[in-house]
Each structure stands twice: as C-alpha cells, then as structure tokens.
Design an enzyme around this catalytic site. Structure first.
Site, PDB file in Angstrom:
ATOM      1  N   GLU A 145     -20.624  -7.761  -6.669  1.00  0.00           N
ATOM      2  CA  GLU A 145     -19.658  -8.894  -6.697  1.00  0.00           C
ATOM      3  C   GLU A 145     -20.052 -10.013  -7.749  1.00  0.00           C
ATOM      4  O   GLU A 145     -19.362 -10.558  -8.431  1.00  0.00           O
ATOM      5  CB  GLU A 145     -19.780  -9.619  -5.530  1.00  0.00           C
ATOM      6  CG  GLU A 145     -18.915  -8.915  -4.240  1.00  0.00           C
ATOM      7  CD  GLU A 145     -19.760  -7.650  -3.853  1.00  0.00           C
ATOM      8  OE1 GLU A 145     -20.809  -7.577  -3.932  1.00  0.00           O
ATOM      9  OE2 GLU A 145     -19.241  -6.782  -3.028  1.00  0.00           O
ATOM     10  N   HIS A 174     -16.442 -10.119   8.148  1.00  0.00           N
ATOM     11  CA  HIS A 174     -15.033  -9.641   7.969  1.00  0.00           C
ATOM     12  C   HIS A 174     -14.444 -10.856   8.409  1.00  0.00           C
ATOM     13  O   HIS A 174     -13.014 -10.558   8.506  1.00  0.00           O
ATOM     14  CB  HIS A 174     -14.649  -8.479   8.520  1.00  0.00           C
ATOM     15  CG  HIS A 174     -15.279  -7.117   7.835  1.00  0.00           C
ATOM     16  ND1 HIS A 174     -16.527  -6.994   8.181  1.00  0.00           N
ATOM     17  CD2 HIS A 174     -14.905  -6.405   6.867  1.00  0.00           C
ATOM     18  CE1 HIS A 174     -17.119  -5.877   7.297  1.00  0.00           C
ATOM     19  NE2 HIS A 174     -15.649  -5.427   6.762  1.00  0.00           N
TER      20      HIS A 174
END
Ligand SMILES: Cc1ncc(C[n+]2csc(CCOP(=O)(O)OP(=O)(O)O)c2C)c(N)n1
Ligand SMILES: [Mg+2]
Lengths: 324, 379
Positions: free
Chosen positions: A60, A129
């Site tokens: 990322e 999530h």
C-alpha cells in the site's frame, strides 16, 4: 437516466475519467484482470489496457507513494486500497507526503491523486474488513475526503474527485455497493464538497453520510409515523465539511443528531457538534447528540448489529433530544 | 556487460582513483570517462570544494542561531558530485536531506537551499526549475515517489526505440542512506520499479552511520547484494572517488534509460562530521575510526591526482578559495535577507482549490492579528 448499482455507477464514473483524461490511470491490488475484489474496476483493463489499469505489486505504501510520483510527473492516478483496514501501511505516505506536498512546495506542486477505499461494516466479514477510519484522515490538512451514499452521487463524485487538483480520498460505502439507484448521466450532481438535504423536516436534523444515509432516511420515516418531522442531511464531504448547510438546518429545527459507524470518541460527530454549538447555540433546543460506534476495535461480525448505528438507535437519540 | 557479472564483483568497490591519487584502468568504466578532460577534472574539484565551503558556512550559520538545523555532508562530496554530474538536466532527482552537492550539479541556488533550514519554507526551491525535488525528511518516503515517477516516464516513453530512448529518454535518480535502506518503503519502491522496468537509479550513500547506529545493525551483507533479489544490477563503488562514481552512475543511467530497468548503486563513503548540528558523535563512535577515514577524504584524493599530473597549480587553489569565500559571503547575506513570510501565506498553500475551512480560519487569524495593530500593542 439509467438504473445502476452504486458499484456500477463508480465503474461508469471511472470509465468516463479514463476516457476523457489520457493522463488518468487506475492502480491497485487485483484491479485489472479480476476487476477488483468488489469488481468496481471490472472491464476497464480490457478497455484501456494494462498500462492504464494497473495491477500493482502488493504494497500500500508503494501504491500511494508511486501514485505521488506519477502525479509529480503530471499523471492523475486513481488508486484503490482493497479494504479500509489495509490502508495503514500507506498512512505515512498519505499524511506526511501526499497531504503536504502542495504546502511544502509553497503551492508550486500539485498531487491530484484519488484514493478509493471501500469502508464500513454490516457485511458480516472478518476483522479489518469493516472499519471506518475517515476521521484519521479528516484530521490531516491537505486532504479532501468525500463519500457518496447513492448511485448518482457515486457516478459524479468520483469524476469530481478526479478533476480536483487536491488529493481526494473517496470512501466507498461497501455495504451499499449493490444498492440500485437512478443515475442521471447528463446533469452533474451537486459539488462533491457540499452537503445535501435529502429529506426536509422541521423538528430535528439528522446528519449522516455514506452507508448510514439510508438508515437515517428510514429512521426519519419511522419518526414521521410518530408525528415528528425529521430533516436528513447527507454530508457527502467529510473534509471540508459543509457547516453552512448543517447550520441552516439546525436554525430551523433546533435539534441535531450526528451519526456515523466510526467510533463516537474522536469521530467527526464531535467536530460537527462543536462547530454547530458555536454557530447555532441560540437555536439549539437540546445538546447535539451523537450516534456512533463504541470505543472498541470493530467487533466480531456476529454481534456487529449491536455495534452499528441503526434505526432504533437513531429513534432513541431523537427521543433523548426531544426530551430536553 | 553487466558490471556485477565481471570480476569486479559487488564485494570490491569500483575504483578509478586510488586514495593516493593513482588512476587505475578499468575494463568497463573507462569507456564512461572518455570525455573527462583537464577542464572537467578541475570542475569536479571546484564543485566539491564549493560544496564543502557552503556546508561549512551553513554549519556556522546554525551555530550562530541563524538556522534551525543543518545537515552537514562533509566527506560525501565525491559521491554527490560524481553522481549528480552523470545526470542530464531532464532527469529527475529525488534527494534525501543531505544532497547539497547534488543540488549544486543541478544549479539549485545554495542560498535558496537555506530557506528550509532557516524555517521560512517547507521546501525552499522550485523543484520544477531544475528537476531536483524538495528534500524529504521522512526517511525513504521519496523512494516510492521515485518509482512512480519512473513508471510515469516509462508510460511517456512507451514504444520508443532504443535509439530514441538513448537520445531522449529520461530517468530518475533516487538518493537514500544506509539507515533508510531498512525502511519498508525502500523495499516497496524497488519492487515497484523493477516489476515495471522503471528507469530508476537507486543511489545509496553508505556513510556507515544512521545517526548513532553503525551500518552492521542495518545489514549483515553489503547492501549491493540485495540488488539481485530485486532483479536489478548492483554496483558497489568507492564513494570517495569522484571518477568511479561518475562512471558507474553514467553506466546505470544508460541502462535505466534504455528500458532495461532500475540499477542499484551502493557508494561507500563516510560522514566525516556529525549527523546534524544537533548531534554529538563523540558519544557513539571512535576517534580511531574517524582518523582511519580522514585520509580517504575525497577532496584530498582528487587534489593529489590533479597536482601529480600538473593539472592544477597553487594559483588554482588560491583562486578557488577566494571564489568559495565570496560564494559563502553571498549565501550568508542572502540567508539573512530572506523575508519571513507571514503565517497568512501558509493558509494559501494547504490546498490548490478553494476550501471553506481555510477561508474561515484565515479570516479569523487576520482579524485577530489586526486587533494587535489597532491597539498599538506591537508599537
Ligand atoms: C521515518 C523516519 N524515522 C526516523 C527519522 C529520524 N532520522 C533522521 S536521519 C536518521 C538516520 C538516517 O540514516 P541514513 O539513512 O543512513 O542517512 P544519513 O543521515 O546517514 O545520510 C534518522 C533515524 C526520520 N527522519 N524519518
Ligand atoms: Mg547513513
């Protein structure tokens, strides 16, 4: 006019961006062949090629950092972070580099990077999530943060984000990806950085954004049956926040509830409460109330429904407000 | 031929000028020094001496309370001048915070460079003018930018043939230190750049220290050995040898430019002074170590070579000292004369587009400050 899911509306918006700006490109984990884990970029690599819809290596900081470098060379990267809980390896790039590049260069450099992040809970998933980390970014000057709650906004706001010269984080309410709505592809939606009154009312105001806008609307409908007229504002932009629209509403209704899935403590509800008490103190009939998540890591999914703001929690807050 | 594939393996740093000023022949790199004539050699010495004099002046300014901080580069002049002089003006450079010598090769004004350290700018110079990016204080954060910039260059240069790439292709040079090599962003950057064959030259100045932590804490192997793991050539070079650094960086840029992907260079050098003006090396390193590196000073080495080959005379050094003092005086004068921008200016630079919170807070700030003027309290 056409009917689309919120996810497909983003796909169409991205398609428009790629079509109209040859410096625009998409990059992220699994966004090419697979079309992203939520298929938001589905079909775009076939249409525009692997050099414009890039399956990035898995990192990322590398994704956001290389997007910064591309922007320095005049490109307009729109990158995808796969899930809310996985943005943190890029947190330093976003807050120390992307957010500050314009200021550090005394306004000479612009880094028009868009970071798309699916966020929020209610999807019965495992840890990392279902989070709502927006306040962690809203606290950083130099970033703009927006989140659509419906397909039409999703379509237009991604294009507005891409056109913006500032870095924009575009939070996608993942549990609403499949929510269908009418998209007017002819008439641009309201400015992405403005809030919108999505239901007008006289007795109290609920400010919501992203996944909770439908919840706030449903709560307002339930309250109507109890004889209360509730105004609902879809915040849309979390940085900047359109305090004018909220102030105007509160001057009319005298009561304000702010709701978000993110934990109440240190959340944007606190900022809104403080600003509105400064701006509309004499109009307030009750303290501004907040309905958010608890001060805990996002809970296990089997009990997330007790954690998430819902219609009942909003009605309970309205009761408390009216009791003043 | 890939340098790593020759007998000059990664364990032996490439050397062209020995510490006692002898020029060695080199099977690969002589070809990259063909144009180096006496003028150029004098120029390299001049670059290094001016950089050192600037560094000295900035250190003094900090000691006198005129800069917030200074990051001295003494000892690393050859690594910086050699690599900087290998670049083309259209290449883009991502420095760390110590690359004052590279800045000189990019024609960034020394005076402008002090704006950051004087606390009157977050950047200091215009990166677009000389393709020399702002300094980055967050270690290794510039490395993913370099990879992305390189990926962008590859996209622009898509479909170019070898000839066009060699003639017009652009590349990126990304600087970092031995300590920064451990940061995760160094790794991510190298993966990105290699996977996309981006024209990036990673230039690591291994000055043996990351503030107080010696190199062996960062790595059990020479950093150059990591290059193979990413799939790029790695070259270890004597970083105090300006000619060797020039040659290997030219080779690396040629390789990157031609579309073959990144190159890693590890330049062995030594930070002769403190980490910054806030540091005290006596707390963590031996004077014996410093004494061992002192004769390897890159300026001494080149001076010996220039003198022994009658490329310079005393008059050259006298004139250079005068020029350097003159430069230092100008830099000092400029630094002291820089106006301090009002805080109001900072509001304008947060966002490129209009922002209501900025406007609101700026209006409040101006009104608040104006209140002092009215009451005459500042008089
Ligand atoms: C992310 C980050 N961590 C820590 C620091 C503080 N810091 C500044 S310089 C430095 C050492 C860097 O060593 P190296 O990469 O070898 O570069 P050098 O200073 O030797 O040129 C440290 C720890 C920083 N600037 N950024
Ligand atoms: Mg070091």
């Amino acid at each position: 006019m056409s009917t689309m899911t919120l996810a497909k509306a983003i796909t169409s918006g991205l398609d428009k961006v790629l079509e109209s700006n040859d410096k625009a490109l998409l990059m992220g984990e699994d966004i090419g062949k697979l079309g992203g884990v939520y298929r938001v970029t589905d079909g775009l690599q076939d249409k525009y090629g692997a050099h414009r819809v890039i399956d990035s290596p898995l990192g990322e900081a590398g994704i956001v950092g290389s997007a910064v470098g591309m922007a320095l060379r005049g490109f307009c990267p729109l990158v995808e972070i796969q899930f809310d809980g996985f943005v943190f390896p890029a947190y330093s790039q976003i807050t120390t580099q992307l957010a500050k590049m314009h200021a550090r260069s005394e306004g000479r450099l612009t880094v028009p990077v868009v970071i798309r992040i699916p966020y929020g809970g209610g999807i019965g998933s495992i840890e990392h999530h279902s989070e709502s980390p927006e306040a962690l970014f809203a606290h950083t000057a130099g970033l703009r943060i927006i989140t659509p709650s419906n397909a039409n906004d999703a379509y237009w706001m991604i294009q507005q984000a891409a056109a913006c010269q500032d870095p924009v984080i575009y939070f996608e309410p993942k549990r609403r990806y499949w929510l269908k709505g009418e998209v007017d592809t002819e008439t641009p939606a309201l400015d992405a950085f403005k809030a919108q009154v999505v239901r007008s009312g006289d007795d109290a105001t609920i400010v919501a954004y992203g996944p909770l806008v439908p919840v706030a609307l449903a709560a307002a409908e339930a309250a109507r049956e109890e004889g209360r007229s509730i105004e609902v504002i879809d915040l849309r932009s979390l940085s900047p926040i359109d305090f004018d629209t909220i102030t105007e509403s509160v001057q009319k209704t005298g009561r304000l509830i702010v709701t978000h899935e993110a934990p109440t403590f240190g959340g944007l509800g606190g900022e809104i409460a403080a600003r509105i008490s400064e701006r509309a103190f004499l109009s307030l009939e009750a303290p501004v109330l907040r309905v958010g998540g608890f001060h805990m890591p996002y809970p296990i999914s089997k009990v997330e429904s007790q954690y998430l703001p819902d219609i009942d929690k909003l009605l309970e807050a309205l009761d408390r407000s009216f009791a003043y | 031929m890939t340098p790593a594939a020759t007998e000059v393996g990664p364990k032996d740093p490439v050397q062209i000028l020995t510490p006692d000023g002898q020029r060695l022949p080199h099977e690969i790199y002589d070809a990259y020094l063909g144009d180096v004539d006496e003028d150029m050699l004098r120029g390299f010495y001049r670059d290094m001496a001016l950089t050192r004099r600037f560094d000295q002046e900035a250190t003094a300014l900090q000691r006198q309370g005129q800069l917030c901080l200074w990051v001295p580069l003494r000892g690393q002049e050859a690594a910086q001048i050699g690599s900087g002089r290998a670049t083309r003006p259209s290449d883009y450079i991502f420095p760390t915070y110590r690359e004052h010598g590279v800045a000189l090769t990019r024609n960034v004004s020394f005076s402008e460079m002090l704006r950051l350290f004087r606390g009157i700018s977050g950047g200091g110079w215009d990166p677009r003018e000389n393709n020399f990016h702002m300094y980055t204080m967050v270690l290794a954060a510039q490395l993913p930018h370099a990879a992305g910039y390189g990926m962008a260059l590859s996209m622009e240069q898509r479909g170019w043939d070898e000839e066009k790439l060699a003639a017009e292709g652009n590349a990126v040079v990304a600087y970092f230190g031995d300590g920064s090599s451990t940061e995760g962003e160094t790794h991510e950057s190298m993966v990105f750049a290699n996977s996309f064959n981006a024209p990036v030259v990673y230039f690591c100045q291994n000055n043996q220290w990351a503030i107080s932590v010696p190199f062996e804490v960062q790595s059990k192997v020479p950093l150059v050995e990591r290059a193979a793991g990413y799939g790029m050539p790695g070259i270890r070079v004597d970083g105090n040898d300006v000619l060797a650094v020039l040659a290997v960086t030219r080779w690396a840029l040629e390789h990157a430019r031609s579309g073959k992907g990144p190159v890693f260079i590890e330049a062995d050098t030594y930070r002769l002074g403190a980490h910054t003006t806030a540091d005290d090396p006596t707390k963590y390193r031996m004077t014996e170590e410093e004494a061992a590196w002192a004769p390897l000073d890159p300026l001494i080495r080149l001076e010996t070579y220039l003198r022994e080959n009658n490329i310079v005379d005393d008059a050259f050094f006298e004139q250079l000292a005068k020029d350097a003092d003159q430069m230092a005086a100008t830099v000092r004068e400029d630094a002291m004369a820089f106006p301090v921008p009002p805080l109001a200016k900072s509001f304008e630079q947060v966002y490129a587009e209009a922002h209501p919170l900025i406007q609101e807070e700026l209006a409040w700030h101006l009104q608040y400050e104006a209140g002092f003027a009215d009451s005459g309290e500042n008089a």
